[in-house]
Design a protein around this motif. Structure first.
Motif, PDB file in Angstrom:
ATOM      1  N   ARG A  62       2.399   7.482  -4.148  1.00  0.00           N
ATOM      2  CA  ARG A  62       1.175   7.397  -3.373  1.00  0.00           C
ATOM      3  C   ARG A  62       1.347   8.222  -2.097  1.00  0.00           C
ATOM      4  O   ARG A  62       2.466   8.438  -1.642  1.00  0.00           O
ATOM      5  N   TRP A  63       0.241   8.630  -1.512  1.00  0.00           N
ATOM      6  CA  TRP A  63       0.292   9.484  -0.331  1.00  0.00           C
ATOM      7  C   TRP A  63      -0.263   8.756   0.877  1.00  0.00           C
ATOM      8  O   TRP A  63      -1.250   8.026   0.790  1.00  0.00           O
ATOM      9  N   THR A  64       0.408   8.949   2.005  1.00  0.00           N
ATOM     10  CA  THR A  64      -0.019   8.289   3.237  1.00  0.00           C
ATOM     11  C   THR A  64       0.488   9.075   4.444  1.00  0.00           C
ATOM     12  O   THR A  64       1.477   9.813   4.355  1.00  0.00           O
ATOM     13  N   ASP A  65      -0.179   8.886   5.571  1.00  0.00           N
ATOM     14  CA  ASP A  65       0.303   9.406   6.851  1.00  0.00           C
ATOM     15  C   ASP A  65       0.908   8.295   7.703  1.00  0.00           C
ATOM     16  O   ASP A  65       1.431   8.561   8.784  1.00  0.00           O
ATOM     17  N   ASP A  66       0.822   7.054   7.202  1.00  0.00           N
ATOM     18  CA  ASP A  66       1.171   5.895   8.028  1.00  0.00           C
ATOM     19  C   ASP A  66       2.483   5.257   7.588  1.00  0.00           C
ATOM     20  O   ASP A  66       2.502   4.355   6.742  1.00  0.00           O
ATOM     21  N   ILE A  67       3.592   5.722   8.140  1.00  0.00           N
ATOM     22  CA  ILE A  67       4.895   5.097   7.935  1.00  0.00           C
ATOM     23  C   ILE A  67       5.554   4.961   9.303  1.00  0.00           C
ATOM     24  O   ILE A  67       5.601   5.921  10.081  1.00  0.00           O
ATOM     25  N   GLU A  68       6.053   3.776   9.578  1.00  0.00           N
ATOM     26  CA  GLU A  68       6.727   3.513  10.848  1.00  0.00           C
ATOM     27  C   GLU A  68       8.147   3.038  10.569  1.00  0.00           C
ATOM     28  O   GLU A  68       8.370   2.148   9.754  1.00  0.00           O
TER      29      GLU A  68
ATOM     30  N   LYS B  88       1.270   1.886   5.290  1.00  0.00           N
ATOM     31  CA  LYS B  88      -0.124   1.563   4.994  1.00  0.00           C
ATOM     32  C   LYS B  88      -0.604   2.440   3.848  1.00  0.00           C
ATOM     33  O   LYS B  88       0.005   3.469   3.553  1.00  0.00           O
ATOM     34  N   GLY B  89      -1.698   2.019   3.227  1.00  0.00           N
ATOM     35  CA  GLY B  89      -2.290   2.838   2.185  1.00  0.00           C
ATOM     36  C   GLY B  89      -2.274   2.194   0.818  1.00  0.00           C
ATOM     37  O   GLY B  89      -2.058   0.987   0.661  1.00  0.00           O
ATOM     38  N   GLU B  90      -2.486   3.013  -0.166  1.00  0.00           N
ATOM     39  CA  GLU B  90      -2.652   2.571  -1.552  1.00  0.00           C
ATOM     40  C   GLU B  90      -1.426   1.844  -2.095  1.00  0.00           C
ATOM     41  O   GLU B  90      -1.531   1.024  -3.013  1.00  0.00           O
ATOM     42  N   ILE B  91      -0.251   2.134  -1.524  1.00  0.00           N
ATOM     43  CA  ILE B  91       0.995   1.546  -2.009  1.00  0.00           C
ATOM     44  C   ILE B  91       0.990   0.022  -1.873  1.00  0.00           C
ATOM     45  O   ILE B  91       1.721  -0.674  -2.597  1.00  0.00           O
ATOM     46  N   ILE B  92       0.160  -0.528  -0.986  1.00  0.00           N
ATOM     47  CA  ILE B  92       0.142  -1.978  -0.764  1.00  0.00           C
ATOM     48  C   ILE B  92      -0.115  -2.728  -2.064  1.00  0.00           C
ATOM     49  O   ILE B  92       0.559  -3.713  -2.385  1.00  0.00           O
ATOM     50  N   ASN B  93      -1.081  -2.283  -2.847  1.00  0.00           N
ATOM     51  CA  ASN B  93      -1.389  -2.990  -4.094  1.00  0.00           C
ATOM     52  C   ASN B  93      -0.307  -2.810  -5.150  1.00  0.00           C
ATOM     53  O   ASN B  93      -0.126  -3.673  -6.013  1.00  0.00           O
ATOM     54  N   ASP B  94       0.424  -1.691  -5.109  1.00  0.00           N
ATOM     55  CA  ASP B  94       1.570  -1.531  -6.006  1.00  0.00           C
ATOM     56  C   ASP B  94       2.654  -2.552  -5.672  1.00  0.00           C
ATOM     57  O   ASP B  94       3.283  -3.131  -6.561  1.00  0.00           O
TER      58      ASP B  94
ATOM     59  N   ASN C 268      -6.052   5.840   0.095  1.00  0.00           N
ATOM     60  CA  ASN C 268      -5.556   6.836   1.038  1.00  0.00           C
ATOM     61  C   ASN C 268      -4.785   7.870   0.229  1.00  0.00           C
ATOM     62  O   ASN C 268      -3.572   7.886   0.198  1.00  0.00           O
ATOM     63  N   SER C 269      -5.510   8.732  -0.460  1.00  0.00           N
ATOM     64  CA  SER C 269      -4.892   9.642  -1.433  1.00  0.00           C
ATOM     65  C   SER C 269      -4.321  10.891  -0.796  1.00  0.00           C
ATOM     66  O   SER C 269      -3.767  11.740  -1.473  1.00  0.00           O
TER      67      SER C 269
END
Length: 486
Positions: A51-57, A255-261, A286-287
């Motif tokens: 999955r793709w995201t800009d939100d990693i902390e 954050k993003g689509e990975i949450i449901n995975d 969040n593709s």
């Protein structure tokens, strides 16, 4: 005539005993083979889509001092404060999968009150939002494998929080010599009653029943450390265990689509243990983004890690911060990487102590010596300067000329954690080399490696003493017999 009958009876008795022994051995061996290789519950050993995201902390916990004596001891702790904020900010649901939550310890140290604070945060949230679904998945170690009830989980259940004690029997057995006996005989030996044997975790913890100790000796666990809300998820190496409160750990919040995975994977544990489903986040699309992320569990962690290490070639580099390293495929892959021109730097816990108890240095010291020998000293290893805490991190960063591959979470680099025995969970990230996350990773690692403002790490020779050969022999025997605790 009497002698003839006597001999006949003795012969029949011997044959009967021999038949019983053979039957027992057959059942024992069957139990070993079946429970070592049996099918896993559906959804275990999982790799999500990228999955793709800009939100990693990136979040870190560190304990450090100015020297080996522990002068000017400092604690930088950010992981559980971030979890508390996630709980505060949640609006729809909270799902936690955390290995150990308790407050017992035998040391005269004022540890952070993580168990108390986390419990209070969750209970207050449930009181504030009684319709909110809160699910806490955990390991039966928290109730002494059936010897007692946890005051913290009892407080949660009293407020309507769902507590799921993972069914470990459905998992494969990692100590087959013992587990074969347990499956054949010992698991039927619970005769009830109160605990009477001192608790191995702490002298202050409730006493345990013999049957519970027999279960404990199977040495398997739901070792995951994941927190999810509808807004974000945190995957870490940190436990809500007070005596672990000063350990060095790393977390990645995403954050993003990975949450449901992640929820899909956690639901597999709930489903095979008690039945039921977990909620899903609605606003996770969040593709696009700079970071590709993947939730990997159990052996999928090993498979993706070996693929990433294999990508590193001459001039590339690998950085590792690790509590335990012993898994033979990973060790071999790192040795091969060094020998083909990859720079490999490892910061390891010296396995010197655990909660005030002295340890033998196994597995890290003999494994580190083996890696040093097989790379002609080219691999670079430093030991974390542990004072009153472990370097509990499980971080691997592989940087190639094109991109950087990161894996971080609950999984040590050992057979038990990477070969479908424990339940483990990591977040795998593929990031641009010039990204903010990669720069933070390298700043973290370089600070520790170079002892920028404290004595974070010690030279390799610090712990490689005259017992290394003996330690390596013990390690090899334990590995061969599969009688390890790591």
């Amino acid at each position: 005539m009497k002698n003839g009958k006597k001999k006949w009876f003795q012969l029949k008795t011997k044959r009967f005993i021999l038949t019983l022994v053979c039957l027992f051995l057959f059942i024992y061996l069957f139990m070993i083979v079946w429970h070592t290789f049996k099918p896993l519950p559906e959804g275990v050993s999982y790799a999500s889509e990228l999955r793709w995201t800009d939100d990693i902390e990136m979040l870190t916990d560190l304990t450090y001092a100015q020297n080996k004596d522990g002068d000017d001891l400092e604690h930088e702790l950010s992981i559980f404060p971030s979890i508390y904020k996630m709980i505060d900010d949640a609006e729809d649901f909270i799902v936690l999968d955390l290995f150990m939550l308790d407050h017992y310890n035998d040391e005269k140290i004022d540890f952070p009150e993580i168990a108390q604070t986390l419990t209070r945060k969750l209970v207050d949230k449930k009181v504030e939002k009684p319709q909110m679904r809160i699910v806490f998945i955990t390991d039966p170690i928290n109730k002494g494998y059936g010897s007692y009830e946890s005051k913290w989980f009892t407080a949660m259940e009293d407020e309507g929080i769902e507590v799921v004690y993972t069914d470990l029997n459905r998992l494969r057995d990692s100590t087959p010599i013992y587990s074969g006996l347990y499956r054949t005989i010992f698991q039927w030996a619970d005769i009830g009653g109160d605990g009477w044997i001192p608790n191995a975790m702490s002298a202050k913890a409730p006493k345990m029943k013999l049957a519970s100790y027999m279960t404990l000796l199977n040495v398997k666990a739901n070792h995951r450390k994941t927190v999810i809300t509808e807004k974000e998820a945190l995957i870490t190496s940190s436990n809500p265990h007070n005596a672990s409160g000063f350990h060095g750990n790393v977390g990645l919040k995403v954050k993003g689509e990975i949450i449901n995975d992640i929820l899909k994977s956690e639901e597999a544990i709930v489903h095979y243990t008690n039945g039921g489903k977990l909620p899903r986040a609605e606003q996770t699309k969040n593709s696009e983004g700079d970071y590709a992320v993947q939730y990997v569990t159990e052996k999928k962690i090993l498979e993706t890690l070996l693929e990433d290490i294999a990508k590193a070639q001459v001039g590339d580099n690998i950085k590792i911060g690790m509590f335990y390293i012993a898994q033979t495929d990973v060790v071999a892959a790192l040795i091969e990487a060094v020998n083909r021109g990859v720079t490999v730097k490892m910061i390891l816990d010296p396995n010197e102590n655990a909660f005030g108890n002295e340890k033998s240095g196994i597995p890290n010291r003999p494994v580190a010596q083996e890696m040093m020998d097989k790379t002609d000293g080219e691999i670079q290893i430093r030991w974390y300067n542990t004072i009153n805490a472990q370097y509990h991190t499980k971080l691997v960063v592989v940087q190639t000329k094109e991109e950087t591959f990161i894996t971080n979470g609950s999984a040590n680099l050992t057979d038990r954690t990477l070969n479908n025995y424990n339940l483990e969970a990591n977040l795998r990230v593929i990031a641009p080399n010039d990204s903010e996350l990669v720069q933070e990773m390298y700043a973290y690692f370089n600070r520790i490696w170079e002892n920028d403002d404290a004595q974070y790490t010690l030279d390799f020779e610090e712990y490689q003493n005259e017992f290394t050969f003996v330690q390596r022999g013990i390690y090899r025997l334990q590995e061969w017999l599969k009688l390890t605790t790591y």
